[in-house]
Every structure is written in C-alpha cells, then in structure tokens.
Write an enzyme that holds these catalytic residues in place. Structure first.
Site, PDB file in Angstrom:
ATOM      1  N   GLY A  11       0.819  -1.219   0.000  1.00 18.55           N
ATOM      2  CA  GLY A  11       0.000   0.000   0.000  1.00 18.55           C
ATOM      3  C   GLY A  11       0.847   1.260   0.000  1.00 18.55           C
ATOM      4  O   GLY A  11       0.441   2.284   0.556  1.00 18.55           O
ATOM      5  N   SER A 108      -6.935   0.010  13.146  1.00 24.47           N
ATOM      6  CA  SER A 108      -7.654   1.272  13.284  1.00 24.47           C
ATOM      7  C   SER A 108      -8.308   1.307  14.662  1.00 24.47           C
ATOM      8  O   SER A 108      -8.617   0.261  15.243  1.00 24.47           O
ATOM      9  CB  SER A 108      -8.715   1.330  12.185  1.00 24.47           C
ATOM     10  OG  SER A 108      -9.754   2.181  12.564  1.00 24.47           O
ATOM     11  N   SER A 109      -8.558   2.504  15.151  1.00 27.14           N
ATOM     12  CA  SER A 109      -9.154   2.625  16.492  1.00 27.14           C
ATOM     13  C   SER A 109     -10.585   2.084  16.531  1.00 27.14           C
ATOM     14  O   SER A 109     -11.123   1.844  17.619  1.00 27.14           O
ATOM     15  CB  SER A 109      -9.145   4.085  16.944  1.00 27.14           C
ATOM     16  OG  SER A 109      -9.866   4.871  16.028  1.00 27.14           O
ATOM     17  N   CYS A 110     -11.195   1.855  15.363  1.00 27.34           N
ATOM     18  CA  CYS A 110     -12.573   1.341  15.361  1.00 27.34           C
ATOM     19  C   CYS A 110     -12.648  -0.112  15.801  1.00 27.34           C
ATOM     20  O   CYS A 110     -13.739  -0.659  15.924  1.00 27.34           O
ATOM     21  CB  CYS A 110     -13.237   1.539  14.010  1.00 27.34           C
ATOM     22  SG  CYS A 110     -12.513   0.530  12.725  1.00 27.34           S
ATOM     23  N   TYR A 137     -15.491  -3.405   8.748  1.00 29.48           N
ATOM     24  CA  TYR A 137     -14.075  -3.035   8.656  1.00 29.48           C
ATOM     25  C   TYR A 137     -13.367  -3.401   9.965  1.00 29.48           C
ATOM     26  O   TYR A 137     -12.261  -3.965   9.962  1.00 29.48           O
ATOM     27  CB  TYR A 137     -14.036  -1.527   8.412  1.00 29.48           C
ATOM     28  CG  TYR A 137     -12.699  -0.879   8.296  1.00 29.48           C
ATOM     29  CD1 TYR A 137     -11.918  -1.069   7.164  1.00 29.48           C
ATOM     30  CD2 TYR A 137     -12.228  -0.022   9.288  1.00 29.48           C
ATOM     31  CE1 TYR A 137     -10.693  -0.425   7.048  1.00 29.48           C
ATOM     32  CE2 TYR A 137     -11.016   0.618   9.172  1.00 29.48           C
ATOM     33  CZ  TYR A 137     -10.250   0.416   8.046  1.00 29.48           C
ATOM     34  OH  TYR A 137      -9.054   1.053   7.932  1.00 29.48           O
ATOM     35  N   LYS A 141     -10.192  -5.987  10.686  1.00 27.19           N
ATOM     36  CA  LYS A 141      -8.956  -5.525  11.336  1.00 27.19           C
ATOM     37  C   LYS A 141      -8.657  -6.346  12.597  1.00 27.19           C
ATOM     38  O   LYS A 141      -7.498  -6.654  12.879  1.00 27.19           O
ATOM     39  CB  LYS A 141      -9.070  -4.043  11.695  1.00 27.19           C
ATOM     40  CG  LYS A 141      -9.038  -3.114  10.481  1.00 27.19           C
ATOM     41  CD  LYS A 141      -7.676  -3.119   9.860  1.00 27.19           C
ATOM     42  CE  LYS A 141      -7.566  -2.119   8.718  1.00 27.19           C
ATOM     43  NZ  LYS A 141      -6.287  -2.238   8.015  1.00 27.19           N
ATOM     44  N   HIS A 180     -12.658  10.483   4.641  1.00 24.39           N
ATOM     45  CA  HIS A 180     -12.855  10.684   6.074  1.00 24.39           C
ATOM     46  C   HIS A 180     -13.264  12.131   6.339  1.00 24.39           C
ATOM     47  O   HIS A 180     -13.213  12.980   5.447  1.00 24.39           O
ATOM     48  CB  HIS A 180     -11.573  10.341   6.829  1.00 24.39           C
ATOM     49  CG  HIS A 180     -11.307   8.866   6.872  1.00 24.39           C
ATOM     50  ND1 HIS A 180     -10.194   8.284   6.323  1.00 24.39           N
ATOM     51  CD2 HIS A 180     -12.039   7.845   7.397  1.00 24.39           C
ATOM     52  CE1 HIS A 180     -10.249   6.973   6.513  1.00 24.39           C
ATOM     53  NE2 HIS A 180     -11.353   6.685   7.161  1.00 24.39           N
TER      54      HIS A 180
END
Ligand SMILES: NC(=O)c1ccc[n+]([C@@H]2O[C@H](COP(=O)([O-])OP(=O)(O)OC[C@H]3O[C@@H](n4cnc5c(N)ncnc54)[C@H](OP(=O)(O)O)[C@@H]3O)[C@@H](O)[C@H]2O)c1
Length: 316
Positions: A11, A108-110, A137, A141, A180
């Site tokens: 990426g 990710s913080s999610c 998502y 993760k 975002h």
C-alpha cells in the site's frame, strides 16, 4: 535494523504507505519495495505467494487496505469485511511461510467497542459490541491483529499491530463520498470559498469528539516499531488529545479562509460519541507525536491546493 534490509511496504501509494516510504527514505533506508494494486492484487492469494517467493522481503509493513468513511462502510459492508481480510490474510500468511521475521500490521481505532471507557486502552479489545456503522471493517482488522498475535505466541516472531487514531495529511482521499471527515470538510470549505457559497452543510450534530494524527507522525511510529522490538502485540498510536467535530470544522474553516455559515445536518449519523486513544504504552517506550493539529491541517491544505488537479478520489 540495517539500512539495506529489504522492506516491503504494502500500500505504498496510499496516504500512510506514502508517508512511511518518504520517512524511511529520509532516514537512509535503501532497499524499499512497493507495487501498486494494478501490478499485484493483494486479494489474489497465489499472486501474493509468488511475489514473496520472487522478492523475498525481510520485513513487511501492511499499509494496504480498503479504507473509507461512514457512508462507504454502510453501503459496501461485504467489501469492507472480505477485501480487508483477503488482503491482510494473504500478506500475513505469505510472510509467515517465507520466514519474514518482522511484520507491522496497521489497524484502526474502530476495533474497540463503541461504548468502551475513554481513553481507549489496548486491553478493551473484544470486551463489548462494536460501532455498527463500521463493524465490517473493524472485524476484518481485529482478525488481522489476532493473526499477528497468534504468530507471535506460536512462532515467537516479531509481528506487531499498531492502531492509529484518525489520520490526515498529504496524499489523503478527497472524494466526498468515500473520504474521512477531515479531508471532506477541507474540500467542502475550499469549494464553498471558491464558489462564494453562503453556507456549507456538514454531517451530523458536530458534538462527537475525535482525535487526529498527522500522517508523517504515524510514519514515525511505524519506523519506531521497525527499529525497536516492541514487547507487546498491540499498540495505540495517537496524540492523546481530542476535540469536537465542531471545533475541527472551525479550525479548518479558519485555515481555508471560508467566511460563510456552517449548517449541521443532524439527520446524518454521528458515529461513536467519543474516540480518544490511550497512548501511554507507546509513550512509555519513548514515542510521541510531533505535529500539532493546526500545523498539520495547514500543511495538508497547502498540499491540497498545490495538488488540486490530481488529488486522490477513491470511487466506490
Ligand atoms: N486514513 C486513516 O485515517 C486511517 C486511520 C487508521 C488506520 N488507518 C490504516 O492505515 C492503513 C493505510 O490507510 P490509508 O489511509 O493510507 O489508505 P489509502 O490511502 O486508501 O491507501 C491504501 C492502499 O492500499 C492499497 N490497496 C487497496 N486494495 C488493494 C489490493 N486489493 N491490492 C493491492 N493494494 C491494495 C492501495 O494501493 P493502490 O494505490 O496501488 O491501489 C492503496 O494505496 C490501513 O490499514 C488503514 O486501515 C488509516
């Protein structure tokens, strides 16, 4: 870590991958490897295996993912779940099979529960339900974090996961349907200023609190994880400071020079009420962010204006 170590940045054309590439280059790393999704689709397991067999990277940084905001996650749950699992599974397993000793996985913080106590500590993972708007998502993760943890436990390899807070900066996605909150606001204010619009409509109530980290600081955190063997499997990366979405909007409005009114469209979802990372684990090891929010937004806006014809717009 030798400067000649062969480091594959999956990426590398993305916002984070690009910043990691620039940061490693500026620190004298000479053997970086990156291929675009057109050359290598990371969803294709056999192609990824073949790539590892030919290139033999020594270290892998996984900054490849299908990324998007609330709207994109809501509209394409299957792709956010499945494509992210495919990408990371193929990378993690190919790395393990080809004896890669060090792997840095970006989550990710999610991944943390919607109503977890704030600030979010690493140990809150899997203690309660996720925020429904991006659970697809988040679940992908979480499986990546767990795969790296399992490899760490079972094979003793240095596979570590970093959970960034909301990131922003140069090379971000500025498409209004898939971006975002911060780049979306920047684009809206900029275009409203250019078109002399009297008002800008923003999503939600403006009351949720969020934390933002400049992407170059995130890249520094990745280099920190690269150059040090971190003792645990999971680390939060952020600033440890948050603000309301309304305060964020006012900051961006000031920097873009837009003088009209802001209208809040409360019919649109707010997402989690507050999302602040507890970053004490990374700080205890010696890492801290350097770029303050206004400075980072100013740098991003300067880059946005200079690159306005070519800014990335990820169409979903
Ligand atoms: N942005 C944020 O606020 C944020 C916050 C927390 C965590 N993160 C994490 O940071 C990582 C990078 O995010 P980002 O913001 O840099 O995303 P990005 O700008 O969208 O970049 C993602 C990259 O992934 C690559 N990619 C996607 N699907 C691929 C596929 N099938 N095969 C090969 N490559 C593929 C793309 O490569 P091509 O350009 O070659 O197509 C793209 O460059 C992600 O893991 C994300 O979860 C981001």
């Amino acid at each position: 870590m030798q400067k000649s170590t062969k480091i594959y940045i999956a990426g590398h054309n993305g916002m984070v991958g690009n910043a990691i590439w620039r940061t490693l280059t500026s620190k004298g790393y000479t053997n970086l490897l990156g291929v675009s999704s057109k050359e290598l689709d990371l969803k294709n397991q056999q192609a990824v295996k073949d790539f590892f067999a030919i290139e033999k990277p020594e270290v892998v940084i996984d900054a490849a993912a299908k990324v998007g905001g609330i709207l994109a996650n809501n509209n394409f749950p299957y792709q956010f779940l499945m494509e992210n699992m495919q990408i990371q599974n193929n990378l993690i397993d190919a790395a393990l099979q080809s004896s890669v000793e060090k792997f840095i996985f970006l989550g990710s913080s999610c991944i943390y529960p919607k109503l977890a106590p704030q600030p979010l500590k690493e140990e809150y993972l899997l203690t309660d339900s996720l925020e429904p708007t991006n659970e697809w998502y988040a679940i992908a993760k979480i499986t990546g974090v767990k795969a790296c943890q399992a490899i760490r436990n079972q094979f003793g390899k240095d596979y570590v996961s970093l959970m960034p807070t909301n990131l922003y900066g140069t090379h971000d996605n500025f498409d209004l349907n898939s971006s975002h909150v911060l780049p979306a606001m920047m684009r809206k204010f900029h275009e409203a200023k250019e078109n002399n619009n009297a008002a800008v409509t923003l999503w939600g109530s403006g009351t949720p609190m969020r934390e933002f980290l400049f992407v170059d600081d995130m890249a520094e955190a990745v280099v920190f994880a690269l150059e040090n063997k971190l003792p645990e499997y999971l680390y939060n990366v952020g600033t440890g400071e948050d603000l309301t979405i309304k305060q964020l909007a006012e900051t961006i409005q000031k920097i873009t020079g837009y003088q009209g009114e802001i209208i809040w469209d409360s019919s649109k979802p707010d997402g989690t009420p507050r999302k602040l990372m507890d970053i004490s684990k990374m700080q205890a090891l010696g890492w801290k962010h350097q770029v303050q929010l206004e400075e980072g937004i100013q740098k991003t806006y300067t880059w946005f204006i200079e690159n306005i014809e070519n800014v990335k717009e990820i169409k979903l």
